[in-house]
Design a protein around this motif. Structure first.
Motif, PDB file in Angstrom:
ATOM      1  N   GLY A 373       0.834  -1.196   0.000  1.00  0.00           N
ATOM      2  CA  GLY A 373       0.000   0.000   0.000  1.00  0.00           C
ATOM      3  C   GLY A 373       0.865   1.240   0.000  1.00  0.00           C
ATOM      4  N   TRP A 374       0.196   2.392  -0.047  1.00  0.00           N
ATOM      5  CA  TRP A 374       0.948   3.665  -0.098  1.00  0.00           C
ATOM      6  C   TRP A 374       0.148   4.772   0.580  1.00  0.00           C
ATOM      7  N   GLY A 375       0.856   5.659   1.219  1.00  0.00           N
ATOM      8  CA  GLY A 375       0.235   6.825   1.840  1.00  0.00           C
ATOM      9  C   GLY A 375       1.273   7.622   2.598  1.00  0.00           C
ATOM     10  N   VAL A 385      -4.149   0.658  -1.652  1.00  0.00           N
ATOM     11  CA  VAL A 385      -3.678  -0.641  -1.162  1.00  0.00           C
ATOM     12  C   VAL A 385      -4.132  -1.713  -2.141  1.00  0.00           C
ATOM     13  N   ASN A 386      -3.332  -2.754  -2.262  1.00  0.00           N
ATOM     14  CA  ASN A 386      -3.719  -3.886  -3.096  1.00  0.00           C
ATOM     15  C   ASN A 386      -4.767  -4.738  -2.391  1.00  0.00           C
ATOM     16  N   LYS A 392      -1.935  -6.669  -7.621  1.00  0.00           N
ATOM     17  CA  LYS A 392      -1.076  -6.418  -8.776  1.00  0.00           C
ATOM     18  C   LYS A 392       0.322  -6.043  -8.258  1.00  0.00           C
ATOM     19  N   ILE A 393       1.182  -7.060  -8.169  1.00  0.00           N
ATOM     20  CA  ILE A 393       2.524  -6.865  -7.624  1.00  0.00           C
ATOM     21  C   ILE A 393       3.306  -5.894  -8.507  1.00  0.00           C
ATOM     22  N   LYS A 398      -4.996   0.121  -5.539  1.00  0.00           N
ATOM     23  CA  LYS A 398      -5.999   1.096  -5.954  1.00  0.00           C
ATOM     24  C   LYS A 398      -6.412   1.940  -4.748  1.00  0.00           C
ATOM     25  N   PRO A 399      -7.023   3.117  -4.982  1.00  0.00           N
ATOM     26  CA  PRO A 399      -7.539   3.907  -3.859  1.00  0.00           C
ATOM     27  C   PRO A 399      -8.523   3.071  -3.042  1.00  0.00           C
ATOM     28  N   PHE A 400      -8.487   3.230  -1.728  1.00  0.00           N
ATOM     29  CA  PHE A 400      -9.479   2.522  -0.927  1.00  0.00           C
ATOM     30  C   PHE A 400     -10.793   3.314  -0.957  1.00  0.00           C
TER      31      PHE A 400
END
Length: 597
Positions: A373-375, A385-386, A392-393, A398-400
């Protein structure tokens, strides 16, 4: 401007706050086990009612000590049971928590306590208390210093006996979603840390939409349990803590990274929270152990098979031959790796920096799928987050639900949603610089959105290097690739206004010990090893691998291996292990100049 939105899944009423679930579950499921606390070598169960009662008692102690609604209370401790207890007690007293990394210096503590206006501070150890006492004369507003190891939490709980239940309930239920819950200070890679104002809505909205959305499957497995070891002072672990409390997932803590391996085997978590460096060390440790035991070829064949199997599964499924090899190595190698984590672990969440395709596919092939994930602190941890079943490694997902992500014309990632913070504490000028009139938060990260809404991070806007030839270079992907090598601790790419791209590399002391033993160099010093032709050749391999992913003009032409490591203790890394580029550039200017000599 390309953008992608996901509709809100779970709304949060305006009257809600972070303590509601703790107090409601204690009435609805009083005997449910919500935490486990390590006492000696045993994991002692803490029920919903017991946790609520302890939170209430400490909150009453805070009220009796004069902590009022909206007052800031700092918390400086390693990740442990009392961190979670005190955090929820501060909220239950109607106050605002201000986390501080346990590794912070006196100057850092002084800045955060004074800037936030904290009225009190909890510290874990006597050494932390000494750090606070040293700067106490300069902290006029700080009235209380409570040391966890000295029994202050129990004493505080006992001191609130005169506070009525009605008073506590009034305090606890007073804050709503719009009210401030915590001030989390940024890591300060480019200057003095800024305090992010995070509301109850920011945290609750994020926790409930993540737990009921992309990561729902992780919180619906039987006997779900999580062992936290990342610093709770960081927004990433803090958000996961809230998700666990909200979902009733059993939570445990381990404050000492050296105890993670035995604690994993004893606690047997169902999923794990980590940063790429943790997963790199797991892989590197397994590889080095196999090589030292004369089973290096088997391990490497197993790793290649795991990666190939994962890639095949992502693109239509593995063939019979690959499935048979995968099944064989599952018995020989993968099962032992899973057993080392307790045997129940099947998934993990990774954030903080890029994991990399190879590690992502390796762990999925082993049977432990990592969801990246990212933030940022300013987005209450995650923005993307995936998803289980749609991982998708190589992307950060995608946006939550409830989040919109856009890519500006210059490649910067912009974000909107109720998870975005409400500004910097005491710094409206800095707030205006990152939140534009249309409500977009400018993250400073550079990225790409694919057709399915998956985000890929390609760099950091402020870290883009421009060579003397005018070539823009994003250092982060190359640095991540070099750090993936087992012998490498840190890597920093340089080349701003220089004729070509180069790198500073440091060696991992733990990995070196195994290398020395395997190569008959037990007495070699770090200075000797940094110039050893065999070590230099290994680092060259890592650099060559990194160069494969970029154009010729972006490739690293030269590197230097330092004869020391750069660490948080040396002042070159933040508590979240991000490199302080300006400090490294200053302290190793001579080495950098010699690269271009």
């Amino acid at each position: 401007m390309r953008e992608y939105s996901v509709p809100v899944l779970v709304d949060v009423p305006a009257s809600a706050n972070l303590t509601d679930t703790v107090f409601q579950r204690a009435e609805q499921e009083p005997g449910a086990i919500v935490l486990r606390r390590k006492v000696g070598d045993d994991w002692t169960a803490v029920t919903a009612r017991e946790f609520r009662d302890q939170v209430a008692a400490v909150a009453k102690g805070l009220i009796a000590a004069g902590v009022g609604p909206g007052d800031r209370v700092a918390l400086m401790s390693r990740t442990r049971y009392e961190w979670t207890l005190v955090d929820y007690a501060i909220w239950s007293a109607g106050a605002v928590s201000v986390p501080i990394y346990e590794t912070s210096s006196g100057d850092q503590v002084k800045w955060i306590v004074s800037d936030s206006g904290a009225k009190a501070i909890f510290v874990e150890l006597g050494s932390h208390e000494e750090t606070v006492r040293e700067v106490l004369p300069e902290l006029d507003g700080l009235e209380h210093v409570w040391c966890i190891e000295s029994g202050a939490v129990d004493e505080l709980a006992a001191s609130g006996g005169e506070v009525a239940d009605e008073t506590l309930e009034e305090r606890r239920s007073g804050p709503g979603t719009a009210d401030l819950a915590t001030i989390i200070y940024t890591s300060g890679t480019t200057g003095r840390p800024k305090g992010c104002r995070i509301t109850h809505d920011n945290l609750l909205f994020t926790a409930r939409n993540v737990a009921n959305g992309p990561l729902e499957l992780l919180f619906t497995v039987q006997d779900r349990a999580v062992l936290l070891f990342l610093p709770l002072a960081h927004v990433f672990a803090r958000m996961i803590q809230i998700v666990l409390i909200e979902t009733g997932t059993v939570l445990a803590h381990t404050p000492n990274m050296k105890n993670v391996a035995p604690d994993l085997q004893a606690f047997k978590p169902t999923f794990l929270l980590g940063v790429p460096r943790v997963f790199e060390k797991v892989y590197n440790g397994a590889e080095q152990k196999a090589v030292a035991g004369g089973k290096g070829k088997i391990f490497h064949a197993a790793a290649d098979t795991a990666i190939a199997w994962s890639r095949a599964e992502a693109s239509g499924g593995a063939g019979l031959g690959l499935k048979l090899k995968h099944a064989l190595f599952d018995k020989l190698v993968y099962g032992k790796l899973r057993e080392a984590t307790g045997g129940n672990l099947s998934a993990a969440v990774s954030g903080g920096s890029a994991l990399g395709d190879r590690l992502g596919h390796f762990f999925r092939g082993v049977g432990i799928e990592i969801f990246e994930g990212w933030g940022l602190t300013e987005t209450s941890a995650p923005s993307t987050v995936n998803l289980p079943g749609a991982n998708k490694i190589g992307t950060v997902g995608k946006p939550f639900p409830g989040v919109t992500v856009a890519i500006a014309d210059d490649g910067e990632i912009l974000v909107k949603g109720r998870h975005v913070f409400n500004g910097y504490w005491n710094n409206e000028e800095a707030t205006a610089e990152v939140i534009d009139p249309d409500g977009w938060f400018h993250t400073g990260d550079i990225g790409e959105l694919d057709a399915d809404g998956y985000l890929k991070i390609t760099g950091r806007k402020k870290e883009i290097l421009v060579t003397a030839a005018g070539k823009n270079v994003a250092p982060a992907p190359m640095e991540d690739a070099i750090r993936a090598h087992p012998l490498v601790s840190q890597a920093m790419v340089v080349g701003d206004d220089r004729p070509f791209v180069a790198a500073i590399v440091t060696l991992d002391p733990e990995a070196l010990e195994q290398w020395k033993a395997s190569n008959g160099r037990e007495s070699a010093t770090l200075a000797e090893l940094s110039a050893d032709p065999a070590i230099v050749a290994e680092v060259q391999k890592a650099v060559d691998d990194a160069n494969k992913a970029v154009s010729k003009a972006e490739q690293i032409k030269k590197f230097v291996i330092l004869d020391i490591d750069i660490t948080e203790e040396s002042g070159h890394l933040t508590p979240t292990l991000k490199v302080k580029r300006n400090i490294v550039m200053r302290d190793f200017a001579k080495h950098i100049d010699e690269l271009y000599g």
